[in-house]
Design an enzyme around this catalytic site. Structure first.
Site, mmCIF file in Angstrom:
data_model
loop_
_atom_site.group_PDB
_atom_site.id
_atom_site.type_symbol
_atom_site.label_atom_id
_atom_site.label_comp_id
_atom_site.label_asym_id
_atom_site.label_seq_id
_atom_site.Cartn_x
_atom_site.Cartn_y
_atom_site.Cartn_z
ATOM 1 N N ALA A 245 36.044 35.874 42.761
ATOM 2 C CA ALA A 245 35.585 36.073 41.382
ATOM 3 C C ALA A 245 36.618 36.880 40.616
ATOM 4 O O ALA A 245 37.724 37.111 41.106
ATOM 5 C CB ALA A 245 34.243 36.788 41.399
ATOM 6 N N ASN A 246 36.291 37.309 39.439
ATOM 7 C CA ASN A 246 37.183 38.188 38.677
ATOM 8 C C ASN A 246 36.333 39.206 37.925
ATOM 9 O O ASN A 246 35.107 39.211 38.041
ATOM 10 C CB ASN A 246 38.078 37.368 37.741
ATOM 11 N N ARG A 247 36.987 40.057 37.171
ATOM 12 C CA ARG A 247 36.290 41.203 36.577
ATOM 13 C C ARG A 247 35.564 40.897 35.265
ATOM 14 O O ARG A 247 34.988 41.779 34.642
ATOM 15 C CB ARG A 247 37.286 42.342 36.319
ATOM 16 N N SER A 248 35.599 39.654 34.834
ATOM 17 C CA SER A 248 34.952 39.336 33.552
ATOM 18 C C SER A 248 33.442 39.568 33.622
ATOM 19 O O SER A 248 32.802 39.210 34.609
ATOM 20 C CB SER A 248 35.227 37.880 33.185
ATOM 21 N N ALA A 311 36.760 33.686 31.745
ATOM 22 C CA ALA A 311 37.859 33.930 32.690
ATOM 23 C C ALA A 311 37.651 32.940 33.830
ATOM 24 O O ALA A 311 36.861 33.176 34.744
ATOM 25 C CB ALA A 311 37.809 35.362 33.193
#
Ligand code: C5P
Length: 441
Positions: A245-248, A311
């Site tokens: 995943a990512n930090r969005s 993102a």
């Protein structure tokens, strides 16, 4: 099922902070041009979280007038709110030297937030029954109202409660939550009050979208324009329990959807985020790049504007494991493959006149940031790229504020200093409106 403008169980709904005037945090008069929120607190265990809502609103420069029901004071002390809010807590229609406090509070309010809202409060409000100061204020006010339900899952799912919520939503009352999660007594299920941060973001977004707040804008300049907004960070499965995943958090995308709706657009939000869906926006929830690609491309076929604020993963596991990978099998080798680039694909499929906006989260500032945005604009065939430096304090992932540069294909470069994500959204939409006007639309 959650009706109308409300967020369903397990869904959050949401938005963004202030170009609001800052006012002193204790017992000051609401400053001219400042905004007043009447914060209604009812008698649920989540009342302790209302303290955090109060504090965050005050920190955002809002004048907060707390109104506690009698049962709320069984959970949290009146003194706590009096100390943290902008004026002493109100607890009764009677006494306090004021004959009709509910009409004053109702008139002063730019927004009424009820957090937590019990089944009782929702029922009384839906029925138009005023039995205490809070219900009287709710019926007296003409300000927008944001209700944050909190109760046990069985109560939330009861048809009577759902009918009441539907009635209120149909009258334009906004809802945030409830969410799925741990409830009082250790149960799990729908009914947990939305996170204080989510409530405050929703409240600030409602305040910012008031016609008198912020720079004067034509509130109808996107009337009838069909806009697709993507938001949140995608999750790419490694196995059934793990993902990349990512930090969005989706805050910027959801703020964009709210701002576009406020300017008259027909908005479809394709979101991978758990935050609140803004009122009036229709949302499709997705998780992976593949799901986002399918949904965005489908909605884009009929859209005048597509804003890819999500993102989206650039890489994903080539072959997700069908079963959980166990430690005993050793450290797995995860082979990645490039994910489809949705924005580039949209540019290939683009309808005549369609405006495409991309985002770029970068670790660069100044001229370098502009260069990277320009490179992205060209590589993806977008009309506008909104770039930010994720290293900048208060900007980007997870924050309620952002600082961006908006670069367009005609060579325009516009810096937006640290502002609320709603304000940033409006600046991006101003650019979209300008581009459409140049194209005679
Ligand atoms: O190349 P990068 O991921 O930095 O580009 C960011 C922009 O491209 C964002 O607008 C994002 O939504 C979009 N994007 C996309 N598909 C991807 C990756 C990014 O549409 N696979």
């Amino acid at each position: 099922m959650h009706p109308g403008t409300a967020a369903g169980p397990g869904t959050a709904r949401r938005a963004r902070p202030p170009s609001l005037a800052v006012c002193p945090s204790t017992h000051a008069e609401a400053p001219t041009g400042g905004r007043t929120v009447v914060l209604g607190v009812t008698g649920g265990i989540a009342a302790y979280k209302a303290v955090e809502v109060c504090r965050r609103l005050v920190d955002a420069g809002v004048h907060v007038a707390p109104v506690l029901t009698r049962d709320a004071t069984r959970f949290v002390g009146e003194v706590t709110f009096s100390a943290l809010a902008s004026e002493p807590a109100h607890t009764s229609l009677w006494g306090g030297g004021e004959v009709i406090p509910h009409t004053r509070l109702g008139r002063q309010a730019d927004l009424v937030v009820v957090a937590p809202a019990t089944a009782r409060l929702i029922g009384l409000y839906a029925a138009g029954i005023s039995s205490d100061l809070l219900t009287a204020t709710l019926i007296a006010t003409r300000a927008p109202v944001l209700v944050c339900p909190a109760m046990h899952g069985e109560m939330w799912e009861h048809p009577a409660v759902q009918d009441n919520v539907a009635r209120l939503a149909a009258r334009g009352v906004h809802f945030v939550g409830p969410e799925n999660g741990r409830l009082a007594g250790g149960d799990e299920g729908p009914g947990r009050m939305a996170d204080p941060a989510a409530i405050v973001s929703a409240a600030l977004a409602l305040l910012e979208n008031l016609p008198a707040v912020g720079p004067e804008r034509n509130r109808e300049d996107l009337a009838g324009v069909r806009i697709v907004v993507s938001a949140g960070g995608t999750r790419e499965p490694i196995d059934p329990v793990r993902f990349i995943a990512n930090r969005s958090t989706g805050k910027q995308g959801h703020a964009l959807a709210a701002a576009a709706h406020a300017r008259g657009a027909d908005v479809v939000l394709v979101t991978a985020a758990g935050v609140a869906v803004p009122a009036g926006v229709s949302a499709e929830h997705v998780e992976t790049v593949a799901e986002m690609e399918e949904a965005v491309v489908r909605h884009a076929q009929a859209a005048d504007v597509v804003v890819m604020a999500a993102a989206v993963a650039d890489f994903r596991p080539k072959t997700p494991h069908a079963e959980k990978i166990h430690k005993r099998d050793g450290v797995p080798e995860i082979v990645l493959e490039p994910a489809p680039d949705i924005l580039a694909e949209l540019s290939r499929l683009r309808r005549d006149g369609q405006v495409l906006v991309g985002f770029a989260a970068e670790t660069a500032g100044g001229d370098d940031l502009v260069e990277r945005a320009r490179a992205k604009l060209a590589a993806k065939g977008a009309d506008v790229v909104v770039a930010n430096d994720v290293r900048e304090p208060g900007a980007g992932f997870g924050h309620d504020t952002n600082a961006v540069v908006v670069v367009d294909a005609a060579g325009g470069v516009e810096w937006v200093p640290l502002s609320s994500k709603v304000e940033v959204s409006h600046r991006v939409l101003d650019k979209v409106v300008g581009l459409r006007a140049r194209r005679g639309m």
